[in-house]
Design an enzyme around this catalytic site. Sequence first.
Site, PDB file in Angstrom:
ATOM      1  N   ASP A   5       0.851  -1.197   0.000  1.00  0.00           N
ATOM      2  CA  ASP A   5       0.000   0.000   0.000  1.00  0.00           C
ATOM      3  C   ASP A   5       0.885   1.244   0.000  1.00  0.00           C
ATOM      4  O   ASP A   5       1.922   1.269   0.671  1.00  0.00           O
ATOM      5  CB  ASP A   5      -0.898  -0.016   1.247  1.00  0.00           C
ATOM      6  CG  ASP A   5      -2.108   0.888   1.105  1.00  0.00           C
ATOM      7  OD1 ASP A   5      -3.238   0.358   1.067  1.00  0.00           O
ATOM      8  OD2 ASP A   5      -1.948   2.127   1.035  1.00  0.00           O
ATOM      9  N   SER A  31     -11.063   6.188  -5.710  1.00  0.00           N
ATOM     10  CA  SER A  31     -12.435   5.678  -5.815  1.00  0.00           C
ATOM     11  C   SER A  31     -13.525   6.702  -5.517  1.00  0.00           C
ATOM     12  O   SER A  31     -14.609   6.329  -5.085  1.00  0.00           O
ATOM     13  CB  SER A  31     -12.597   4.482  -4.874  1.00  0.00           C
ATOM     14  OG  SER A  31     -12.364   4.907  -3.547  1.00  0.00           O
ATOM     15  N   TYR A  63     -14.204   7.687 -12.840  1.00  0.00           N
ATOM     16  CA  TYR A  63     -13.908   6.596 -11.907  1.00  0.00           C
ATOM     17  C   TYR A  63     -14.454   5.268 -12.457  1.00  0.00           C
ATOM     18  O   TYR A  63     -13.717   4.285 -12.600  1.00  0.00           O
ATOM     19  CB  TYR A  63     -14.513   6.913 -10.533  1.00  0.00           C
ATOM     20  CG  TYR A  63     -14.560   5.716  -9.618  1.00  0.00           C
ATOM     21  CD1 TYR A  63     -13.390   5.047  -9.275  1.00  0.00           C
ATOM     22  CD2 TYR A  63     -15.766   5.243  -9.115  1.00  0.00           C
ATOM     23  CE1 TYR A  63     -13.426   3.930  -8.451  1.00  0.00           C
ATOM     24  CE2 TYR A  63     -15.809   4.136  -8.300  1.00  0.00           C
ATOM     25  CZ  TYR A  63     -14.639   3.475  -7.964  1.00  0.00           C
ATOM     26  OH  TYR A  63     -14.683   2.373  -7.169  1.00  0.00           O
ATOM     27  N   PHE A  83     -21.418  -2.401  -4.916  1.00  0.00           N
ATOM     28  CA  PHE A  83     -22.313  -1.258  -4.818  1.00  0.00           C
ATOM     29  C   PHE A  83     -21.787  -0.424  -3.632  1.00  0.00           C
ATOM     30  O   PHE A  83     -20.589  -0.179  -3.592  1.00  0.00           O
ATOM     31  CB  PHE A  83     -23.763  -1.743  -4.786  1.00  0.00           C
ATOM     32  CG  PHE A  83     -24.186  -2.156  -6.196  1.00  0.00           C
ATOM     33  CD1 PHE A  83     -23.529  -3.187  -6.865  1.00  0.00           C
ATOM     34  CD2 PHE A  83     -25.148  -1.461  -6.884  1.00  0.00           C
ATOM     35  CE1 PHE A  83     -23.838  -3.513  -8.188  1.00  0.00           C
ATOM     36  CE2 PHE A  83     -25.477  -1.778  -8.201  1.00  0.00           C
ATOM     37  CZ  PHE A  83     -24.822  -2.810  -8.842  1.00  0.00           C
ATOM     38  N   ASN A  84     -22.565  -0.001  -2.671  1.00  0.00           N
ATOM     39  CA  ASN A  84     -21.992   0.930  -1.678  1.00  0.00           C
ATOM     40  C   ASN A  84     -21.516   0.219  -0.414  1.00  0.00           C
ATOM     41  O   ASN A  84     -22.335  -0.214   0.397  1.00  0.00           O
ATOM     42  CB  ASN A  84     -23.010   2.010  -1.342  1.00  0.00           C
ATOM     43  CG  ASN A  84     -23.187   2.984  -2.485  1.00  0.00           C
ATOM     44  OD1 ASN A  84     -23.475   2.563  -3.607  1.00  0.00           O
ATOM     45  ND2 ASN A  84     -22.982   4.244  -2.248  1.00  0.00           N
ATOM     46  N   PHE A  99     -27.152  15.907  -1.442  1.00  0.00           N
ATOM     47  CA  PHE A  99     -26.814  16.354  -2.799  1.00  0.00           C
ATOM     48  C   PHE A  99     -27.980  16.126  -3.768  1.00  0.00           C
ATOM     49  O   PHE A  99     -27.990  15.149  -4.508  1.00  0.00           O
ATOM     50  CB  PHE A  99     -25.573  15.615  -3.309  1.00  0.00           C
ATOM     51  CG  PHE A  99     -24.325  15.883  -2.488  1.00  0.00           C
ATOM     52  CD1 PHE A  99     -24.106  17.109  -1.885  1.00  0.00           C
ATOM     53  CD2 PHE A  99     -23.365  14.887  -2.326  1.00  0.00           C
ATOM     54  CE1 PHE A  99     -22.960  17.360  -1.136  1.00  0.00           C
ATOM     55  CE2 PHE A  99     -22.211  15.122  -1.579  1.00  0.00           C
ATOM     56  CZ  PHE A  99     -22.019  16.366  -0.983  1.00  0.00           C
ATOM     57  N   ARG A 117     -29.276   4.085  -3.200  1.00  0.00           N
ATOM     58  CA  ARG A 117     -28.100   3.218  -3.303  1.00  0.00           C
ATOM     59  C   ARG A 117     -28.346   1.900  -2.579  1.00  0.00           C
ATOM     60  O   ARG A 117     -29.189   1.801  -1.693  1.00  0.00           O
ATOM     61  CB  ARG A 117     -26.866   3.897  -2.672  1.00  0.00           C
ATOM     62  CG  ARG A 117     -26.391   5.148  -3.404  1.00  0.00           C
ATOM     63  CD  ARG A 117     -25.712   4.799  -4.717  1.00  0.00           C
ATOM     64  NE  ARG A 117     -25.226   5.959  -5.433  1.00  0.00           N
ATOM     65  CZ  ARG A 117     -25.954   6.698  -6.267  1.00  0.00           C
ATOM     66  NH1 ARG A 117     -27.224   6.409  -6.489  1.00  0.00           N
ATOM     67  NH2 ARG A 117     -25.422   7.737  -6.893  1.00  0.00           N
TER      68      ARG A 117
END
Length: 335
Positions: A31, A76, A140, A168-169, A207, A220
């Site tokens: 990393d 990301s 992205y 997904f999230n 948002f 989401r």
Amino acid sequence: MEILVAGGAGYIGSHTVAELLEMGHKVITFDSLQKGHKEAVLGGEFIEGNLLNQEDIEKVFKKNTIDAVIHFAADSLVGESMEKPDKYFRNNDIGGMNLLSAMIKYNTKKIIFSSTAATYGEPEKVPIEENNATIPTNPYGESKLIFEKILKWHDTAYGIKYASLRYFNAAGAHKSGKIGEDHNPESHLIPIVLQSALGKRDCVSIFGDDYPTEDGTCVRDYIHVTDLAMAHILALKKLESNGESAIYNLGNGKGFSVKQIIDVARKVTGKDIKTKIVGRRAGDPAVLIASSDKIKKQLNWNPQYADIAKIIESAWVWHKNHPDGYKKRPTQNYA
Ligand code: UFG
């Protein structure tokens, strides 16, 4: 088995390292620590390096016998990618290519790739299946889709087998309470909502409330980070048993709007969370919900945290105990 986890000090990477260690695998975490946290790596060997430096990654392969790679190292953030596409294509595609070059050179034939729902763009229908059209609405998602294509041709030419997991999230935190989500600056909804509950932010900016959804806010599909981690391990097992390369969605198949998430967080935390409506964030699709039937059927993936309140609860434990993320332990007690 010796597994290289590129980007293993990041949020999803560190949770995957934790599961691999628990299963007794030998893990090498690589990393750059540009966004990752060394403290998030709960064991195994740690090597600091950047995929953009070919030498950094080649050294790791030269010194060890890497059986498989799990690749998380990437930028990301949807919003940031709209402003800095060069950063996204460089880090996510050129960085990834350097990793693949090392794999070719040292004959490593298996890779699990951290992909994203952002590869689909504005979906033609939900729940989204893996064979839906992929028309990303932000750099992205495009950078991840390009890397999936690069992987396909590396399978054809070099026999490198891959599983690409389109998350997904991701949300929630490890059951030990030791690791969790910590981005700087934080941009993800659930951590921001919980930071608000802790009084670290005045309010949550929503948002946009003019999307074509029931309450006008984006929908989401949230999936627990440990369920995601387990999917990587199942995908790896499948490749080991001579499985073919494949692409899998990973979500819970249920959509929650931004407003619904804030309501669940109010219940879980018992705190007042103030909100204000601001303009849309560029690049955000209105609704993203996964069909994860393929991975359930083919890999027997069985999520343990399908309940959104449980997911937020696990994140809340982490945030209460680490209000400043990995930087500082709290001195005060949160009731
Ligand atoms: N949101 C707000 N206010 C905030 C933060 C987020 O209203 O302060 C909204 C966003 O506009 C979006 C939703 O909350 O509608 C979720 O936003 P996140 O930033 O938490 O997550 P994203 O959906 O943008 O992105 C995440 C991952 C990506 C992945 C994507 C796929 O970060 O890597 O999910 O769905 F591609």
